[in-house]
Design a protein around this motif. Structure first.
Motif, mmCIF file in Angstrom:
data_model
loop_
_atom_site.group_PDB
_atom_site.id
_atom_site.type_symbol
_atom_site.label_atom_id
_atom_site.label_comp_id
_atom_site.label_asym_id
_atom_site.label_seq_id
_atom_site.Cartn_x
_atom_site.Cartn_y
_atom_site.Cartn_z
ATOM 1 N N UNK A 43 4.138 -10.722 8.693
ATOM 2 C CA UNK A 43 3.377 -11.939 8.402
ATOM 3 C C UNK A 43 4.284 -13.001 7.797
ATOM 4 N N UNK A 44 3.896 -14.240 7.983
ATOM 5 C CA UNK A 44 4.621 -15.357 7.384
ATOM 6 C C UNK A 44 4.088 -15.587 5.973
ATOM 7 N N UNK A 45 4.794 -16.409 5.235
ATOM 8 C CA UNK A 45 4.359 -16.778 3.886
ATOM 9 C C UNK A 45 2.992 -17.469 3.933
ATOM 10 N N UNK A 46 2.775 -18.308 4.951
ATOM 11 C CA UNK A 46 1.504 -19.012 5.093
ATOM 12 C C UNK A 46 0.369 -18.044 5.435
ATOM 13 N N UNK A 47 0.648 -17.059 6.296
ATOM 14 C CA UNK A 47 -0.376 -16.063 6.622
ATOM 15 C C UNK A 47 -0.727 -15.237 5.385
ATOM 16 N N UNK A 48 0.288 -14.881 4.617
ATOM 17 C CA UNK A 48 0.068 -14.166 3.363
ATOM 18 C C UNK A 48 -0.831 -14.975 2.438
ATOM 19 N N UNK A 49 -0.568 -16.275 2.366
ATOM 20 C CA UNK A 49 -1.366 -17.159 1.527
ATOM 21 C C UNK A 49 -2.826 -17.156 1.968
ATOM 22 N N UNK A 50 -3.073 -17.214 3.273
ATOM 23 C CA UNK A 50 -4.449 -17.172 3.795
ATOM 24 C C UNK A 50 -5.122 -15.860 3.385
ATOM 25 N N UNK A 51 -4.406 -14.754 3.528
ATOM 26 C CA UNK A 51 -4.980 -13.459 3.146
ATOM 27 C C UNK A 51 -5.326 -13.413 1.661
ATOM 28 N N UNK A 52 -4.460 -13.954 0.824
ATOM 29 C CA UNK A 52 -4.753 -13.969 -0.624
ATOM 30 C C UNK A 52 -5.968 -14.827 -0.935
ATOM 31 N N UNK A 53 -6.068 -15.952 -0.263
ATOM 32 C CA UNK A 53 -7.239 -16.820 -0.481
ATOM 33 C C UNK A 53 -8.513 -16.074 -0.095
ATOM 34 N N UNK A 54 -8.487 -15.421 1.060
ATOM 35 C CA UNK A 54 -9.675 -14.695 1.520
ATOM 36 C C UNK A 54 -10.017 -13.532 0.597
ATOM 37 N N UNK A 55 -9.012 -12.837 0.086
ATOM 38 C CA UNK A 55 -9.273 -11.758 -0.875
ATOM 39 C C UNK A 55 -9.933 -12.337 -2.133
ATOM 40 N N UNK A 56 -9.464 -13.511 -2.546
ATOM 41 C CA UNK A 56 -10.019 -14.168 -3.731
ATOM 42 C C UNK A 56 -11.462 -14.613 -3.563
ATOM 43 N N UNK A 115 -2.496 -6.264 2.667
ATOM 44 C CA UNK A 115 -2.204 -7.204 1.587
ATOM 45 C C UNK A 115 -1.767 -6.473 0.320
ATOM 46 N N UNK A 116 -2.350 -5.311 0.051
ATOM 47 C CA UNK A 116 -1.952 -4.529 -1.126
ATOM 48 C C UNK A 116 -0.477 -4.124 -1.019
ATOM 49 N N UNK A 117 -0.030 -3.766 0.178
ATOM 50 C CA UNK A 117 1.388 -3.415 0.377
ATOM 51 C C UNK A 117 2.281 -4.649 0.241
ATOM 52 N N UNK A 118 1.814 -5.768 0.762
ATOM 53 C CA UNK A 118 2.583 -7.019 0.656
ATOM 54 C C UNK A 118 2.709 -7.434 -0.804
ATOM 55 N N UNK A 119 1.646 -7.222 -1.581
ATOM 56 C CA UNK A 119 1.675 -7.568 -3.009
ATOM 57 C C UNK A 119 2.817 -6.849 -3.722
ATOM 58 N N UNK A 120 3.010 -5.571 -3.402
ATOM 59 C CA UNK A 120 4.075 -4.781 -4.023
ATOM 60 C C UNK A 120 5.434 -5.383 -3.668
ATOM 61 N N UNK A 121 5.631 -5.688 -2.380
ATOM 62 C CA UNK A 121 6.916 -6.255 -1.929
ATOM 63 C C UNK A 121 7.185 -7.602 -2.598
#
Length: 148
Positions: A43-56, A115-121
Motif C-alpha cells: 500500500x501507498x502512504x495515501x492508501x494507509x491514510x485512508x485505511x486509518x481514517x476508516x478505522x477511526x 492495518x494492524x500489521x502496517x501499524x507495527x511497521x
C-alpha cells in the motif's frame, strides 16, 4: 542534517530559505522511510491514510468528501485510492440506501488486520526517525510547528 552539504553548496543560504529547504528535506526523508515501511504491505502512504481514517470511523461508513477532508495530504484522486483498496479487499463501497447519490465506504475485517500489521511497521519507522530526540525535543518541535 546539514542542508548545505545535502544540496552541495558552499555558499551561505539565508536563514529563511534554509529553513524552508530544511523542512522540505525532512519531509522527503520521512516520506521515503514511511513509504519503504509500507512497501512490503503493498500500500501507498495515501492508501494507509485512508485505511486509518476508516478505522477511526469505528464502523460508521465514510464518504469520499469525509476522506478528502481528513487526509493528511489533500488530493483529488481519493476515488482511485479507494478503488485500489477495494481490489485488495481492504475496504468495501456501497450506495447509501437513503440517498442513492451518496457512496459509503467501510474498512473490511481484512483491511483491519492488514492495518494492524502496517501499524507495527510504521511505529518502528517512527522510532527510527525520532531516535535522536528526547520527549522535550519533540514537544518543542511540535510547539514550533504549531506556529505554522
Amino acid at each position: 542534517m546539514n542542508v548545505e552539504k545535502i544540496i552541495k553548496t558552499e555558499k551561505q543560504i539565508p536563514i529563511t530559505s534554509r529553513t524552508i529547504i530544511h523542512l522540505s528535506l525532512v519531509e522527503a526523508k520521512i516520506n521515503e522511510m514511511m513509504t519503504a515501511a509500507l512497501k512490503p504491505h503493498g500500500v501507498s502512504l495515501q492508501q494507509f491514510n485512508v485505511l486509518r481514517i476508516l478505522r477511526g470511523q469505528k464502523g460508521k461508513p465514510a464518504n469520499l468528501s469525509t476522506l478528502n477532508e481528513r487526509m493528511v495530504t489533500k488530493m483529488s484522486n481519493t476515488t482511485r485510492l479507494v478503488d485500489k483498496l477495494i481490489l485488495k479487499g481492504y475496504v468495501d463501497r456501497m450506495v447509501c440506501p437513503s440517498n442513492r447519490r451518496k457512496v459509503e465506504i467501510n474498512i473490511t475485517s481484512k483491511g483491519e488486520s492488514a492495518l494492524a500489521l502496517m501499524d507495527v511497521a510504521l511505529k518502528e519507522t517512527e522510532e527510527k526517525l525520532l531516535q535522536n530526540f528526547s520527549m522535550e525535543d519533540l514537544r518543542s518541535i511540535n510547539e514550533l510547528l504549531d506556529k505554522f
